[in-house]
Design a protein around this motif. Sequence first.
Motif, PDB file in Angstrom:
ATOM      1  N   ASN A  53       0.258   7.001  15.020  1.00 39.68           N
ATOM      2  CA  ASN A  53       1.103   5.696  14.871  1.00 39.68           C
ATOM      3  C   ASN A  53       0.274   4.577  14.111  1.00 39.68           C
ATOM      4  OD1 ASN A  53       2.857   6.628  16.901  1.00 39.68           O
ATOM      5  ND2 ASN A  53       1.550   5.481  18.843  1.00 39.68           N
ATOM      6  N   LEU A  54      -1.024   4.815  13.976  1.00 40.71           N
ATOM      7  CA  LEU A  54      -1.554   3.840  13.103  1.00 40.71           C
ATOM      8  C   LEU A  54      -1.215   4.216  11.581  1.00 40.71           C
ATOM      9  CD1 LEU A  54      -3.791   1.960  12.279  1.00 40.71           C
ATOM     10  CD2 LEU A  54      -5.557   3.612  12.680  1.00 40.71           C
ATOM     11  N   VAL A  55      -1.395   5.698  11.219  1.00 42.21           N
ATOM     12  CA  VAL A  55      -1.218   5.967   9.974  1.00 42.21           C
ATOM     13  C   VAL A  55       0.325   5.534   9.558  1.00 42.21           C
ATOM     14  CG1 VAL A  55      -0.912   7.944   8.262  1.00 42.21           C
ATOM     15  CG2 VAL A  55      -2.998   7.629   9.852  1.00 42.21           C
ATOM     16  N   HIS A  56       1.151   5.545  10.562  1.00 43.43           N
ATOM     17  CA  HIS A  56       2.551   5.324  10.406  1.00 43.43           C
ATOM     18  C   HIS A  56       2.845   4.032   9.830  1.00 43.43           C
ATOM     19  CE1 HIS A  56       6.989   5.249  10.468  1.00 43.43           C
ATOM     20  NE2 HIS A  56       6.911   4.049  11.407  1.00 43.43           N
ATOM     21  N   GLU A  57       2.142   3.119  10.405  1.00 45.23           N
ATOM     22  CA  GLU A  57       2.187   1.559  10.250  1.00 45.23           C
ATOM     23  C   GLU A  57       1.425   1.137   8.875  1.00 45.23           C
ATOM     24  OE1 GLU A  57       3.925  -0.344  11.691  1.00 45.23           O
ATOM     25  OE2 GLU A  57       4.235   0.918  13.622  1.00 45.23           O
ATOM     26  N   THR A  58       0.200   2.126   8.536  1.00 47.64           N
ATOM     27  CA  THR A  58      -0.266   1.734   7.273  1.00 47.64           C
ATOM     28  C   THR A  58       0.357   2.331   5.831  1.00 47.64           C
ATOM     29  OG1 THR A  58      -1.851   3.580   7.558  1.00 47.64           O
ATOM     30  CG2 THR A  58      -2.550   1.250   8.038  1.00 47.64           C
ATOM     31  N   GLN A  59       1.177   3.468   6.240  1.00 46.11           N
ATOM     32  CA  GLN A  59       1.967   3.894   5.355  1.00 46.11           C
ATOM     33  C   GLN A  59       3.217   2.906   4.938  1.00 46.11           C
ATOM     34  OE1 GLN A  59       3.098   7.434   7.425  1.00 46.11           O
ATOM     35  NE2 GLN A  59       1.742   8.703   6.306  1.00 46.11           N
ATOM     36  N   ILE A  60       3.823   2.323   5.962  1.00 47.84           N
ATOM     37  CA  ILE A  60       4.699   1.315   5.750  1.00 47.84           C
ATOM     38  C   ILE A  60       4.116  -0.016   5.029  1.00 47.84           C
ATOM     39  CG2 ILE A  60       6.307  -0.564   6.619  1.00 47.84           C
ATOM     40  CD1 ILE A  60       7.069   1.377   9.020  1.00 47.84           C
ATOM     41  N   GLU A  61       2.698  -0.356   5.134  1.00 44.23           N
ATOM     42  CA  GLU A  61       2.183  -1.435   4.823  1.00 44.23           C
ATOM     43  C   GLU A  61       1.810  -1.032   3.319  1.00 44.23           C
ATOM     44  OE1 GLU A  61      -2.156  -4.113   5.054  1.00 44.23           O
ATOM     45  OE2 GLU A  61      -1.130  -3.208   6.757  1.00 44.23           O
ATOM     46  N   ARG A  62       1.540   0.242   3.205  1.00 46.62           N
ATOM     47  CA  ARG A  62       1.202   0.560   1.688  1.00 46.62           C
ATOM     48  C   ARG A  62       2.407   0.470   0.768  1.00 46.62           C
ATOM     49  NH1 ARG A  62      -0.566   6.698   1.386  1.00 46.62           N
ATOM     50  NH2 ARG A  62       1.681   6.794   2.595  1.00 46.62           N
ATOM     51  N   GLY A  63       3.349   0.880   1.265  1.00 43.73           N
ATOM     52  CA  GLY A  63       4.495   0.836   0.306  1.00 43.73           C
ATOM     53  C   GLY A  63       5.097  -0.658   0.104  1.00 43.73           C
ATOM     54  N   MET A  64       4.863  -1.358   1.057  1.00 40.52           N
ATOM     55  CA  MET A  64       5.492  -2.834   0.877  1.00 40.52           C
ATOM     56  C   MET A  64       4.303  -3.439  -0.132  1.00 40.52           C
ATOM     57  SD  MET A  64       6.452  -4.120   4.689  1.00 40.52           S
ATOM     58  CE  MET A  64       8.122  -3.724   5.582  1.00 40.52           C
ATOM     59  N   SER A  65       3.181  -3.282   0.097  1.00 40.71           N
ATOM     60  CA  SER A  65       2.109  -3.709  -0.915  1.00 40.71           C
ATOM     61  C   SER A  65       2.119  -3.365  -2.285  1.00 40.71           C
ATOM     62  CB  SER A  65       0.645  -3.266  -0.257  1.00 40.71           C
ATOM     63  OG  SER A  65       0.277  -3.638   0.786  1.00 40.71           O
ATOM     64  N   SER A  66       2.951  -2.024  -2.494  1.00 41.90           N
ATOM     65  CA  SER A  66       2.914  -1.627  -3.872  1.00 41.90           C
ATOM     66  C   SER A  66       4.352  -2.431  -4.452  1.00 41.90           C
ATOM     67  CB  SER A  66       3.257  -0.284  -3.662  1.00 41.90           C
ATOM     68  OG  SER A  66       3.408   0.356  -5.101  1.00 41.90           O
ATOM     69  N   GLY A  67       5.149  -2.276  -3.554  1.00 39.31           N
ATOM     70  CA  GLY A  67       6.499  -3.156  -4.086  1.00 39.31           C
ATOM     71  C   GLY A  67       6.071  -4.596  -4.304  1.00 39.31           C
ATOM     72  N   PHE A  68       5.151  -5.084  -3.339  1.00 39.86           N
ATOM     73  CA  PHE A  68       5.074  -6.761  -3.633  1.00 39.86           C
ATOM     74  C   PHE A  68       4.117  -6.809  -4.939  1.00 39.86           C
ATOM     75  CE2 PHE A  68       1.593  -9.735  -3.086  1.00 39.86           C
ATOM     76  CZ  PHE A  68       2.382 -11.051  -2.767  1.00 39.86           C
ATOM     77  N   LEU A  69       3.342  -6.192  -5.234  1.00 37.28           N
ATOM     78  CA  LEU A  69       2.648  -6.118  -6.491  1.00 37.28           C
ATOM     79  C   LEU A  69       3.550  -5.831  -7.829  1.00 37.28           C
ATOM     80  CD1 LEU A  69      -0.633  -4.226  -5.516  1.00 37.28           C
ATOM     81  CD2 LEU A  69      -0.505  -6.687  -6.029  1.00 37.28           C
ATOM     82  N   GLY A  70       4.363  -4.880  -7.562  1.00 36.32           N
ATOM     83  CA  GLY A  70       5.349  -4.450  -8.898  1.00 36.32           C
ATOM     84  C   GLY A  70       6.284  -5.668  -8.780  1.00 36.32           C
ATOM     85  N   SER A  71       6.736  -6.316  -8.017  1.00 38.84           N
ATOM     86  CA  SER A  71       7.604  -7.259  -8.238  1.00 38.84           C
ATOM     87  C   SER A  71       6.865  -8.675  -8.363  1.00 38.84           C
ATOM     88  CB  SER A  71       8.477  -7.651  -6.870  1.00 38.84           C
ATOM     89  OG  SER A  71       7.507  -8.157  -5.937  1.00 38.84           O
ATOM     90  N   ASN A  72       5.512  -8.762  -8.543  1.00 39.63           N
ATOM     91  CA  ASN A  72       4.696  -9.977  -8.945  1.00 39.63           C
ATOM     92  C   ASN A  72       5.001 -10.796  -7.669  1.00 39.63           C
ATOM     93  OD1 ASN A  72       3.723  -9.152 -11.368  1.00 39.63           O
ATOM     94  ND2 ASN A  72       5.540  -9.728 -12.398  1.00 39.63           N
TER      95      ASN A  72
END
Length: 227
Positions: A53-72
Amino acid sequence: MNLSIKKKLTALLLFPLLFVLFLVFAELKTLYINYFQASKISKLVYIIKNTSNLVHETQIERGMSSGFLGSNGTLYRDELKSQRKKSDEAFLIFKSSLDSLVLENYSADLKASSEKVINIFNNLSSVRSMVDSFALTAPETVGFYNKMNDETLKLIEPISFLAPNNEIFNSIKAYLLFLFSKERTGIERATLNNAFSSFSTASVSPVRLDSSTFKLYVFINLISAGT
């Protein structure tokens, strides 16, 4: 004469009675060992569940963080804040399940892996701050989450060696392989999310994607083989 007969009868009855008592105590001992093992493995399975469950949540956080940085910062700003709370909640549950065990009584490797994972998560707050201030690039951010998730999933491996039989051992190993394959898919998703958010493929490394795809292929084939 009568006394002698009574003694003989008592002796004849005593040995079978002692034998029966021995069998009863042996059975009780076996039942206790089985109960102890079942109780022990149930606690470890609970840790596996919380790890997943923990890794599932951090996987989602990783994807969002990557998209956040990519979109400035124009995408996922509010969603990322909400997801970080979910990751923190999952970590508290994960850590609570570890704290409920005396890890030294289980495995030195399990204790060492647990401490390593907790130390990595203690750095998550500073990484999030650097993401918010754009002090980290998307590849650096994704790399941190990759390492964190990889070490967290590796925690399951020493648990598998504590399984009371081969059937449970193989089940845990198969589930671990499934989780690793899911993680490889998540790495690709996070990398591509950054590219799509920035409308560029400059941040996408063909080598990284090819490597992740190959590892995913290997994991799926291992699972199919029943290992």
